[in-house]
Scaffold this motif. Structure first.
Motif, PDB file in Angstrom:
ATOM      1  N   HIS A   1      -0.990   0.204  10.695  1.00 50.09           N
ATOM      2  CA  HIS A   1       0.102   0.682   9.838  1.00 50.09           C
ATOM      3  C   HIS A   1       0.537  -0.472   8.929  1.00 50.09           C
ATOM      4  CE1 HIS A   1       4.555   2.184   9.576  1.00 50.09           C
ATOM      5  NE2 HIS A   1       3.899   2.344   8.429  1.00 50.09           N
ATOM      6  N   LEU A   2       0.396  -0.310   7.621  1.00 49.87           N
ATOM      7  CA  LEU A   2       0.698  -1.402   6.682  1.00 49.87           C
ATOM      8  C   LEU A   2       2.145  -1.377   6.225  1.00 49.87           C
ATOM      9  CD1 LEU A   2      -2.541  -1.156   4.495  1.00 49.87           C
ATOM     10  CD2 LEU A   2      -2.075  -2.765   6.357  1.00 49.87           C
ATOM     11  N   TYR A   3       2.627  -0.259   5.772  1.00 47.81           N
ATOM     12  CA  TYR A   3       4.011  -0.100   5.321  1.00 47.81           C
ATOM     13  C   TYR A   3       4.262   1.373   5.087  1.00 47.81           C
ATOM     14  CZ  TYR A   3       1.436  -0.357   0.883  1.00 47.81           C
ATOM     15  OH  TYR A   3       0.528  -0.162  -0.127  1.00 47.81           O
ATOM     16  N   THR A   4       5.529   1.726   4.830  1.00 48.19           N
ATOM     17  CA  THR A   4       5.899   3.108   4.549  1.00 48.19           C
ATOM     18  C   THR A   4       6.607   3.162   3.208  1.00 48.19           C
ATOM     19  OG1 THR A   4       6.124   3.625   6.898  1.00 48.19           O
ATOM     20  CG2 THR A   4       7.215   5.118   5.342  1.00 48.19           C
ATOM     21  N   ILE A   5       6.244   4.137   2.361  1.00 46.23           N
ATOM     22  CA  ILE A   5       6.859   4.291   1.041  1.00 46.23           C
ATOM     23  C   ILE A   5       7.779   5.502   1.055  1.00 46.23           C
ATOM     24  CG2 ILE A   5       6.446   4.741  -1.404  1.00 46.23           C
ATOM     25  CD1 ILE A   5       3.729   3.452  -1.130  1.00 46.23           C
ATOM     26  N   TYR A   6       9.040   5.255   0.636  1.00 39.42           N
ATOM     27  CA  TYR A   6       9.942   6.384   0.426  1.00 39.42           C
ATOM     28  C   TYR A   6      10.068   6.607  -1.077  1.00 39.42           C
ATOM     29  CZ  TYR A   6      14.163   9.138  -0.228  1.00 39.42           C
ATOM     30  OH  TYR A   6      15.050  10.101  -0.641  1.00 39.42           O
ATOM     31  N   ASP A   7       9.754   7.826  -1.521  1.00 46.55           N
ATOM     32  CA  ASP A   7       9.828   8.176  -2.940  1.00 46.55           C
ATOM     33  C   ASP A   7      10.999   9.114  -3.160  1.00 46.55           C
ATOM     34  OD1 ASP A   7       9.226   9.842  -5.427  1.00 46.55           O
ATOM     35  OD2 ASP A   7       7.674   8.300  -5.541  1.00 46.55           O
ATOM     36  N   ARG A   8      11.948   8.674  -3.968  1.00 46.44           N
ATOM     37  CA  ARG A   8      13.166   9.456  -4.188  1.00 46.44           C
ATOM     38  C   ARG A   8      12.863  10.749  -4.952  1.00 46.44           C
ATOM     39  NH1 ARG A   8      18.655   9.023  -5.550  1.00 46.44           N
ATOM     40  NH2 ARG A   8      19.390  11.171  -5.300  1.00 46.44           N
ATOM     41  N   ALA A   9      11.892  10.699  -5.858  1.00 49.28           N
ATOM     42  CA  ALA A   9      11.598  11.870  -6.683  1.00 49.28           C
ATOM     43  C   ALA A   9      11.119  13.035  -5.832  1.00 49.28           C
ATOM     44  CB  ALA A   9      10.564  11.521  -7.738  1.00 49.28           C
ATOM     45  N   THR A  10      10.299  12.742  -4.817  1.00 50.53           N
ATOM     46  CA  THR A  10       9.761  13.805  -3.956  1.00 50.53           C
ATOM     47  C   THR A  10      10.496  13.898  -2.632  1.00 50.53           C
ATOM     48  OG1 THR A  10       8.144  12.257  -3.027  1.00 50.53           O
ATOM     49  CG2 THR A  10       7.481  13.502  -4.974  1.00 50.53           C
ATOM     50  N   ASN A  11      11.419  12.917  -2.415  1.00 54.11           N
ATOM     51  CA  ASN A  11      12.179  12.856  -1.156  1.00 54.11           C
ATOM     52  C   ASN A  11      11.230  12.862   0.041  1.00 54.11           C
ATOM     53  OD1 ASN A  11      14.495  12.686   0.387  1.00 54.11           O
ATOM     54  ND2 ASN A  11      14.696  14.905   0.606  1.00 54.11           N
ATOM     55  N   SER A  12      10.171  12.042  -0.069  1.00 56.26           N
ATOM     56  CA  SER A  12       9.151  12.037   0.981  1.00 56.26           C
ATOM     57  C   SER A  12       8.876  10.626   1.464  1.00 56.26           C
ATOM     58  CB  SER A  12       7.845  12.639   0.444  1.00 56.26           C
ATOM     59  OG  SER A  12       7.360  11.855  -0.638  1.00 56.26           O
ATOM     60  N   LEU A  13       8.431  10.528   2.732  1.00 54.95           N
ATOM     61  CA  LEU A  13       7.996   9.276   3.338  1.00 54.95           C
ATOM     62  C   LEU A  13       6.484   9.302   3.487  1.00 54.95           C
ATOM     63  CD1 LEU A  13      10.620   8.769   6.185  1.00 54.95           C
ATOM     64  CD2 LEU A  13      10.262   7.245   4.251  1.00 54.95           C
ATOM     65  N   THR A  14       5.818   8.259   3.032  1.00 56.54           N
ATOM     66  CA  THR A  14       4.361   8.180   3.139  1.00 56.54           C
ATOM     67  C   THR A  14       4.000   6.953   3.955  1.00 56.54           C
ATOM     68  OG1 THR A  14       4.104   9.205   0.977  1.00 56.54           O
ATOM     69  CG2 THR A  14       2.193   8.043   1.874  1.00 56.54           C
ATOM     70  N   LYS A  15       3.353   7.177   5.077  1.00 52.50           N
ATOM     71  CA  LYS A  15       2.940   6.083   5.951  1.00 52.50           C
ATOM     72  C   LYS A  15       1.581   5.579   5.477  1.00 52.50           C
ATOM     73  CE  LYS A  15       2.842   5.017  10.887  1.00 52.50           C
ATOM     74  NZ  LYS A  15       2.918   5.618  12.255  1.00 52.50           N
ATOM     75  N   VAL A  16       1.511   4.353   5.047  1.00 52.72           N
ATOM     76  CA  VAL A  16       0.280   3.788   4.483  1.00 52.72           C
ATOM     77  C   VAL A  16      -0.465   3.040   5.582  1.00 52.72           C
ATOM     78  CG1 VAL A  16      -0.700   2.270   2.740  1.00 52.72           C
ATOM     79  CG2 VAL A  16       1.354   3.608   2.228  1.00 52.72           C
ATOM     80  N   MET A  17      -1.762   3.424   5.792  1.00 51.80           N
ATOM     81  CA  MET A  17      -2.586   2.849   6.861  1.00 51.80           C
ATOM     82  C   MET A  17      -3.818   2.162   6.255  1.00 51.80           C
ATOM     83  SD  MET A  17      -0.847   3.989   9.509  1.00 51.80           S
ATOM     84  CE  MET A  17      -1.947   3.719  10.888  1.00 51.80           C
ATOM     85  N   THR A  18      -4.472   1.356   7.059  1.00 50.38           N
ATOM     86  CA  THR A  18      -5.759   0.789   6.633  1.00 50.38           C
ATOM     87  C   THR A  18      -6.812   1.906   6.607  1.00 50.38           C
ATOM     88  OG1 THR A  18      -6.229   0.189   8.928  1.00 50.38           O
ATOM     89  CG2 THR A  18      -5.314  -1.525   7.502  1.00 50.38           C
ATOM     90  N   PHE A  19      -7.884   1.674   5.820  1.00 52.98           N
ATOM     91  CA  PHE A  19      -8.961   2.648   5.704  1.00 52.98           C
ATOM     92  C   PHE A  19      -9.906   2.494   6.901  1.00 52.98           C
ATOM     93  CE2 PHE A  19      -7.192   2.408   1.608  1.00 52.98           C
ATOM     94  CZ  PHE A  19      -7.588   3.503   0.861  1.00 52.98           C
ATOM     95  N   SER A  20     -10.417   3.616   7.349  1.00 52.94           N
ATOM     96  CA  SER A  20     -11.360   3.554   8.478  1.00 52.94           C
ATOM     97  C   SER A  20     -12.759   3.152   8.020  1.00 52.94           C
ATOM     98  CB  SER A  20     -11.402   4.901   9.212  1.00 52.94           C
ATOM     99  OG  SER A  20     -11.753   5.947   8.288  1.00 52.94           O
ATOM    100  N   HIS A  21     -13.124   3.534   6.770  1.00 48.78           N
ATOM    101  CA  HIS A  21     -14.454   3.194   6.250  1.00 48.78           C
ATOM    102  C   HIS A  21     -14.307   2.519   4.888  1.00 48.78           C
ATOM    103  CE1 HIS A  21     -16.360   5.494   9.442  1.00 48.78           C
ATOM    104  NE2 HIS A  21     -15.528   6.508   9.166  1.00 48.78           N
ATOM    105  N   ILE A  22     -14.973   1.409   4.708  1.00 49.50           N
ATOM    106  CA  ILE A  22     -14.954   0.681   3.441  1.00 49.50           C
ATOM    107  C   ILE A  22     -16.347   0.175   3.130  1.00 49.50           C
ATOM    108  CG2 ILE A  22     -12.541  -0.056   3.555  1.00 49.50           C
ATOM    109  CD1 ILE A  22     -13.501  -2.720   4.682  1.00 49.50           C
ATOM    110  N   ARG A  23     -16.582  -0.108   1.865  1.00 50.56           N
ATOM    111  CA  ARG A  23     -17.855  -0.703   1.473  1.00 50.56           C
ATOM    112  C   ARG A  23     -17.876  -2.170   1.907  1.00 50.56           C
ATOM    113  NH1 ARG A  23     -17.431   1.708  -4.082  1.00 50.56           N
ATOM    114  NH2 ARG A  23     -18.825   3.498  -4.146  1.00 50.56           N
ATOM    115  N   GLY A  24     -19.029  -2.598   2.332  1.00 55.05           N
ATOM    116  CA  GLY A  24     -19.211  -4.015   2.589  1.00 55.05           C
ATOM    117  C   GLY A  24     -18.629  -4.466   3.918  1.00 55.05           C
ATOM    118  N   GLN A  25     -18.686  -5.764   4.123  1.00 54.20           N
ATOM    119  CA  GLN A  25     -18.298  -6.394   5.376  1.00 54.20           C
ATOM    120  C   GLN A  25     -16.811  -6.726   5.385  1.00 54.20           C
ATOM    121  OE1 GLN A  25     -20.674  -9.878   6.108  1.00 54.20           O
ATOM    122  NE2 GLN A  25     -19.242 -10.724   7.607  1.00 54.20           N
TER     123      GLN A  25
END
Length: 1520
Positions: A789-813
């Motif tokens: 869990h990296l951080y959480t964004i609260y957006d006033r325009a949409t009145n929503s909380l978005t939990k930002v996580m690391t990606f499970s699959h990425i290119r490269g090492q």
């Protein structure tokens, strides 16, 4: 080594001296040289003479002359010119009359009586002033013989007087031994005073003269005033008396500069010829100044003609009698009346301690006292002035018109003073030009309610016109303010603290008003002008302070100082003392000065401007409410937005937005209030005439080729020593771009650093971009599972909380989560980069190093405020911590390790080095695991700077915890790796590790006993000695001997070397080839070049193995004499100068005893040891001791000694000789400069003070470090600016003026077009710019051309802007003419009064009655633009136009230059001084010289034109 260049003296002597016979000539010249060498009191000027004479004689260049008197004259000219000493004279006397000194022992009592009567004259003048004239200084022995004759008839009579005029104008000689008697008479018996030092050349002895502890009669003492009179005839011992008493600050010298005689002069026969040479054989060296009165004479404190000296002395004594009384009266006045009673004690102490010895007139006294008082008090109202310089008469206390308690009189007053009407637009108008005092306040309030407030109660706005209000009673202000403020509750307005009456009066609102209170929600507008003064100023000030109105118009007069002026009885001095403190409702003291309106316009335009402000204020609440609504709709934290919205409306209701007069000021005020009430600096309001563009939501996708360029410009990668990765990128890319470009970032950037052992990510210059790729970037630094869990964004325009996580699959090492990560930040690090740094820091995944970031906004919206041209930038999102769930601060990222960006490179390198040392264990070697630990222990126990090793122990422990056996087969390779690690960790290249299986330690043998001849040989090989031309010693030492060897060779060293150096005039100490030495030798060398007392702390040597510090101190006793500290010392260095010799050079440089010339030294060490690492064949070389200089707290080690004069080693000797020769000329140059300034500087008292302090700087050795003519000029200029505060008083070049060019009329026209720039802006506003004023005589012939091609383009405009922002000055002769164009021709106006110091004349600058072309006149508006570069004549013009109220000044405070200075040559030195000799009138305080002209409306220079155009457009456009 003898220099082959013949001195100027010898060429003059030998080419001018033409004898009767060729055999007589050489002998005569050689004898002159011999006499001078043996008898001339300044032998340092003569060294090398005899050898040069012999050389020229041998060359046969001697001519014949038959006349012996001509020969004597030529020889005189030669010696005087070469030695710059007019006392040296050669004469031919065929029948000389021997002059024998009087045999004083043979004088009878009658002869002694006549001697006293003829040499002394005593009189008692009025006011018990003594007059003592001495025409001959009698020697000490004769004084003793004269006994009571002298004391009863002279000294004891004088002792009874209150002050003394000591007349030495006719004293042309005497005996120096009598000087201590006179000085002692004017001093106290204890402590004894060192008066003078006399050096006698024939005997080569020095004698010190001291005051006497006992004298036969009563002393005059050191308290009573003494004025010494001198003339150009005052000579010899009399000069010694005058000079000594002046430098002891015991007497004031009045009269002319004295003759500049000699202590002792002898006429000596040249061999057996009839030629004689007169030679000064002794000289005086004053112990205070280090200088002498000889040749140059004694300069008077007050310069007058000799015949006027007595009269001047009497007037000066009258003044000095008055000074204590004046100071006491001023002290009493301040003690009784000054409003700030708590400051009085400090001010009086300072006043009593002011040095007034050099005060020569009442004007000087007033100026000196005022300067000191202003400096300490910082109160511009507290002024001491000289009234004869003040055009204005003493300001009388204005008796206010007091209305008796009579109804008819009160009615008459109200009807006469108050003018009330209702203007169009239902706007009330109230004008009153005074406010009277009355005891019938209730009755007056009732009448005012009927006259004023009833008619105005229903108006929509109120204008109060104070443009003509110049006086009144502060007590009556409540009658106005109570009707303007919301007084539902008792309201505090202001406090008057009256020191004279000893009263403190709080002024509050009336408890009840008769008439209707003016609605506080309506607009109140106050008009002001330059004439608004007194109570009008107070009311305008309070309207602003109480936030109950808006002030529009001109800055008020600024004359209200709440002060009272007192004349000092019996003088023309007056003191203005502020006796009232005016304290507003916020507790602020008002120290006078004009009230600055909220909207600044010309007085005649103020009414029109008010209507514009009224219209703006109609929409003000709507706009403020609109900002609040936008916040409530969009700001990320809703509760904060609601609170801020309420705060803004509350401030509006309280009137805090009344000063806002346009969109620009509203934007500024809203931004300040929004940020203050929300705590969020990201919110701001701005003005924009066109709708700002929104950033593109979807960035353009770059092609592969384009991304290649992007990667090259944005990314920088490097692998540092120890396999430490470095990644810098200066913008965060959008995630769609990253996805779209495919594997390119991985191939071009990531693969280079992914396999490093640790990574440094540099985001110091990453100022912006997109936050969308931050999660992807973070993912590379965590393991795939579990998701982070990296951080959480609260957006006033949409009145929503978005939990930002690391990606499970990425290119490269992935880089993974175990390797060290460091992020570098700065103040420039932008929002997306801040998000990355904050995330990694919050999750403890990285260490942040650098500066705190500013705190940007992840996502902000820009919204228009209603339908206006104002926009609000409002953050819409907030970020919540993944660990605490709390909102991240708006203030940016706080680093774990704080350091400035400019020091970041060192920090970066340290990080890499620590990592490298910690990772040595990963290099598998075949050596024992304890190797690294043993190495670390040696370094930690022996390295001379243990403070650099903090944390090293832990790093080593981590490195040795690896249990794998190190497996590098090559010892030298491992040694290199270890060296690199330890060097970079502590930033010290002296730490080296080596692998040496066959190393044999070096053992230094002790020095065996040697016979004298072998010791001599050793000395001759390590020490080289020479005497260069000009008696300059040269000493080269290639090895610094230690204490043990020095004791063995000491006597030989002194005899063979040191005794030959001692008589030289200067010393060049050559260390260019010195690469070795012993620490114990340092005190020896330094001690021989410094004084015996006090003992000097030379250096501190810290030895790490023993953990001891040894202080190296200078030695109080030495074998042989010391080299005088008064003689110049130059040390030569090169890049080969190393070790102990560096310490010697650094110590002498830090003590300011020597000037270092040559190259930067090697940067060696005090002591370096080579130590074995355990039982291995590894050795570590460690600096085990270090030098800590007690003066600088620093050292020369590693960095080397930086020379004062950097030249190549081969040029160092020649450079040193040039420096020494220059320094010999410096005293004469400084003395001549001081005299020129004292006699010519525009401000006489300042000039005298600067001259005296310049001489003190010379005496204190401030010029002893001069190394070149340019350096002397630079230092002299800097010192003159510091001492005088005048940047025009400086050294300059004497550029010969070019002859005037002859131009045709056509060429003149083209030149004028280039020199002037004109334009006519919108609304017929004229614009005139020129960057230099011309001389009147040069401008006059072409005036008609200027009028036709320049002036006529702007003369018919409605208003004019004169742009002087780039005008650097020029002659002031054309100022009167230019000013005249802006005044009417029917009245002559005095523009300024110019005082010319050299001539002592005052010239009035007046308007001209006849001009070429049409006048602009006095009616049309004028604005002048200024900047910091506006100088000289341009400042004089601006000053006049501002002082006379003819123009509004907009821009920056001007340069504070001077009237065009004059250039004076400084003797024959080829140095020139620029000295301002003229100043403007200063009766009302400083004009513009030194302080500049302050604009009415401050504005940045580049914005001033637009400000001026804006003012005129609003005014003139509104009229049209």
């Amino acid at each position: 080594m003898t220099n082959q260049r013949t001195s100027p003296l010898l060429w003059i002597l030998l080419l001018s001296a033409l004898p009767v016979t060729s055999s007589f000539q050489p002998a005569l010249v050689l004898e002159i040289a011999k006499i001078l060498m043996e008898n001339y009191c300044l032998p340092e000027k003569l060294f090398g003479m005899q050898e040069a004479i012999q050389q020229v004689i041998t060359s046969g260049e001697i001519l014949q002359i038959s006349d012996k008197k001509t020969l004597a004259s030529l020889l005189t000219a030669g010696v005087q010119g070469a030695l710059s000493d007019p006392r040296l004279m050669v004469s031919y006397e065929a029948n000389p009359v021997p002059v024998l000194p009087p045999v004083l022992q043979s004088l009878s009592k009658d002869q002694l009586r006549r001697l006293v009567r003829n040499s002394f004259k005593v009189d008692i003048l009025e006011n018990n002033t003594g007059y003592l004239r001495i025409d001959q200084i009698i020697d000490e022995e004769t004084v003793a013989k004269a006994g009571s004759q002298l004391w009863d008839n002279v000294w004891n009579k004088v002792a009874q007087t209150s002050s003394l005029i000591f007349d030495l104008r006719y004293n042309t000689g005497g005996e120096l031994s009598g000087v201590p008697v006179i000085i002692s008479y004017f001093s106290d018996p204890e402590p004894p005073i060192h008066i003078d030092t006399i050096y006698d050349r024939p005997s080569n002895t020095t004698k010190e003269l001291w005051t006497m502890s006992s004298i036969p009669g009563k002393r005059y003492g050191k308290k009573k005033d003494i004025i010494i009179l001198t003339s150009r005839r005052t000579m010899g011992a009399a000069e010694a008396v005058a000079y000594t008493l002046k430098k002891l600050k015991r007497a004031i010298i009045v009269g002319e500069r004295s003759a500049g005689g000699s202590v002792k002069v002898q006429k000596i026969r040249i061999a057996q010829s009839d030629f004689y040479i007169t030679v000064p054989v002794a000289r005086s060296i004053n112990p205070i100044t280090g200088q002498s009165w000889e040749v140059s004479g004694v300069s008077p404190t007050i310069n007058v003609m000799a015949k006027e000296a007595v009269s001047k002395a009497k007037s000066l004594l009258t003044l000095r009698y008055a000074i204590p009384k004046v100071v006491q009266i001023i002290s009493d006045i301040m003690r009784d009346t000054y409003a700030f009673s708590d400051r009085v004690s400090t001010l009086l102490q300072h006043l009593q301690s002011t040095d007034l010895l050099s005060v020569g007139s009442e004007k000087d006294l007033a100026v000196r006292l005022n300067q000191n008082l202003q400096t300490v008090s910082e109160d511009p109202r507290l002024i001491i002035k000289y009234m004869q310089d003040d055009d204005t008469s003493i300001e009388q206390d204005y008796e206010l018109y007091t209305i008796p308690d009579n109804t008819d009189l009160l009615k008459g007053y109200v009807n006469r003073v108050f003018k009330v009407e209702v203007l169009p637009g239902n706007t009330g108008y109230l004008r009153f030009d005074e406010l009277a005092e009355t005891s019938a306040v209730p009755e007056l309030e009732k009448l005012m309610a009927q006259k004023i407030w009833e008619p105005l109660k229903d108006t929509d706005n109120l204008i109060i016109d104070l443009r003509y209000n110049t006086r009144g009673s502060s007590n009556s202000l409540t009658l106005i303010l109570s009707y303007l403020c919301n007084c539902s509750q008792k309201q505090y307005f202001f406090t008057i603290n009256d020191r004279i009456k000893n009263t403190t009066t709080e002024h509050k609102s009336l408890s009840k008003t008769t008439g209707p209170v003016y609605n506080s929600k309506l607009g109140v507008y106050v008009l002001t002008s330059y004439h608004t003064a007194g109570t009008g100023e107070e009311l305008a000030y309070l309207i602003q302070s109480l936030s109950c109105g808006t002030v529009v118009g001109e800055i008020t007069s600024g004359n209200l100082m709440h002060s009272k002026t007192f004349e000092i009885e019996g003088t023309d001095i007056a003191i203005t003392v502020p006796f009232i403190n005016f304290i507003d409702n916020n507790g602020e003291y008002w120290l006078g000065g004009g009230v600055v309106p909220d909207a600044i316009v010309l007085a005649e335009e103020a009414l029109d401007r008010v209507y514009e402000v009224m219209e703006f204020h109609k929409v003000l609440r709507t706009l403020i409410a609109g900002v609040g609504e936008l916040l409530e709709q969009h700001y990320a934290i809703e509760e904060v937005a609601i609170n801020v919205s309420q705060v803004l409306l509350t401030k509006w209701r309280e009137g805090l937005y009344r000063p806002v007069v346009d969109f620009e000021s509203l934007a500024s005020q809203l931004t300040m209030d929004l940020q203050e009430s929300s705590g969020d600096h990201r919110i701001h309001v701005f003005q924009c005439d066109v709708e700002p563009e929104s950033p593109h939501d979807i960035p353009k996708m770059p092609s592969p080729e384009e991304f290649g360029y992007i990667a090259e410009s944005l990314f920088k990668t490097e692998v540092l020593p120890g396999n430490i990765g470095y990644l810098r990128f200066d913008m965060m890319l959008d995630i769609e771009v990253v996805k779209g470009v495919g594997p390119q970032p991985l191939n071009s950037v990531w693969k280079k650093i992914v396999n490093t052992e640790a990574l440094i990510i540099d985001m110091r210059y990453n100022t912006g971009g997109y936050s969308t790729a931050v999660p992807l970037f973070c993912t590379y630094f965590f393991d795939a599972e579990p998701p982070q869990h990296l951080y959480t964004i609260y957006d006033r325009a949409t009145n929503s909380l978005t939990k930002v996580m690391t990606f499970s699959h990425i290119r490269g090492q992935r880089y993974g989560s175990s390797k060290d990560l460091f992020i570098l930040t700065s103040h420039m690090t932008g929002s997306p980069a801040e998000l990355f740094a904050r995330t990694m820091s919050d999750l403890n995944r990285a260490t942040v190093i650098g500066e705190p970031t500013t705190g940007g906004s992840l996502s902000s919206g820009t919204y228009q405020i209603r339908d206006s041209i104002l926009y609000a930038s409002i953050p819409k999102q907030i970020i919540l911590s993944p660990t605490t769930g709390k909102v991240w601060s708006f203030l940016g990222v706080e680093p774990h390790v704080s350091t400035q960006t400019k020091k970041m490179a060192k920090t970066l390198f340290l990080v890499a080095s620590l990592l490298l040392l910690g990772n040595v264990s990963f290099l598998h070697a075949s050596f024992p695991p304890s190797l690294i630990e043993d190495l670390a222990k040696i370094v930690m126990n022996n390295y001379c700077s243990p403070e650099k090793l903090v944390g090293m122990k832990e790093d080593i422990a981590a490195a040795t915890s690896n249990t794998e056996v190190l497996d590098i087969p090559d010892g030298k390779l491992l040694a290199d790796v270890l060296s690199n690690g330890v060097q970079t960790t502590v930033s010290d290249p002296r730490l080296t590790v080596s692998y040496e299986p066959n190393y044999i330690p070096v053992v230094h043998p002790e020095m065996p006993p040697l016979p004298p001849e072998q010791l001599v040989t050793i000395l001759q090989t390590s020490i080289k000695l020479d005497i260069l031309e000009g008696n300059i010693g040269y000493l080269r030492i290639d090895h610094i001997l230690g204490e043990e060897v020095a004791e063995k060779v000491g006597p030989l060293l002194v005899d063979l070397v040191w005794n030959k150096i001692l008589p030289t005039s200067a010393l060049i100490f050559d260390l260019r080839y010195t690469g070795s030495g012993d620490i114990s030798g340092i005190p020896y060398i330094v001690s021989y070049l410094t004084e015996a007392e006090p003992v000097i702390h030379i250096d501190s040597i810290y030895d790490r193995p023993s953990n001891t510090t040894t202080k190296l101190m200078s030695m109080s006793t030495l074998l042989g004499e010391r080299y005088s500290v008064a003689k110049p010392l130059i040390v030569l260095t090169s890049k080969n100068t190393k070790g102990i010799s560096e310490d010697v050079a650094y110590c002498l440089q830090s003590l300011k005893r020597a000037t270092i010339v040559g190259e930067k030294t090697a940067g060696g060490s005090v002591k370096v040891d080579k130590l074995k690492v355990g039982d291995t064949d590894f050795y570590v070389t460690v600096p085990t001791a270090k030098s800590i200089n007690p003066i600088t707290g620093s050292t020369w080690e590693l960095t080397g000694v930086t020379p004062d004069v950097e030249v190549s080693a081969e040029d160092a000797l020649a450079t040193a000789i040039r420096i020494i020769n220059l320094r010999a000329q410096v005293p004469g140059i400084i003395e001549e400069s001081a005299s020129l300034i004292a006699n010519n500087y525009a401000f006489e008292s300042v000039g005298a003070d600067v001259a005296e302090k310049l001489r003190e700087l010379l005496a204190n050795g401030e010029f002893s470090s001069i190394v070149c003519k340019e350096g002397l000029e630079t230092k002299l200029s800097a010192d003159l600016k510091t001492l005088s505060g005048d940047k025009s008083l400086k050294t300059t070049t004497n550029t010969t003026a070019l002859p005037p060019m002859e131009y045709s009329p056509e060429m003149y026209i083209e030149l004028i077009k280039i020199s002037f720039h004109t334009d006519v802006f919108e609304n017929n506003i004229g614009y005139l710019r020129f960057d230099m004023f011309g001389d009147f005589e040069e401008v006059k012939p072409i005036a008609q051309i200027i009028v036709e091609h320049i002036w006529n383009k702007v003369v018919n405009t409605n208003a004019m802007i004169i742009d002087l922002r780039n005008n650097l000055g020029g002659p002031t002769t054309a100022i009167a003419g230019f000013c005249s164009y802006f005044f009417d021709g029917d009245k002559e106006i005095v523009l300024d009064k110019l005082y010319d110091r050299p001539s002592g004349t005052i010239t009035e600058l007046r308007t001209l009655d006849e001009l070429t072309g049409v006048r602009y006149g006095s009616k049309k508006s004028l604005i002048i633009l200024t900047s910091k570069a506006t100088a000289g004549a341009a400042e004089e013009f601006v000053y006049i136009m501002k002082k006379l109220g003819r123009a509004m000044i907009i821009g920056e405070t001007t340069a504070g230059d001077s009237h065009p200075p004059k250039v004076f040559p400084v003797g024959e030195s080829n140095i020139f001084l620029s000295i301002p000799t003229v100043h403007s009138e200063t009766s009302a305080g400083p004009a513009w010289e030194g302080v500049g002209v302050t604009p009415h409306i401050p504005a940045a220079a580049d914005a001033a034109l637009e400000v001026a155009k804006g003012i005129f457009n609003k005014h003139i456009g509104g009229q049209q």
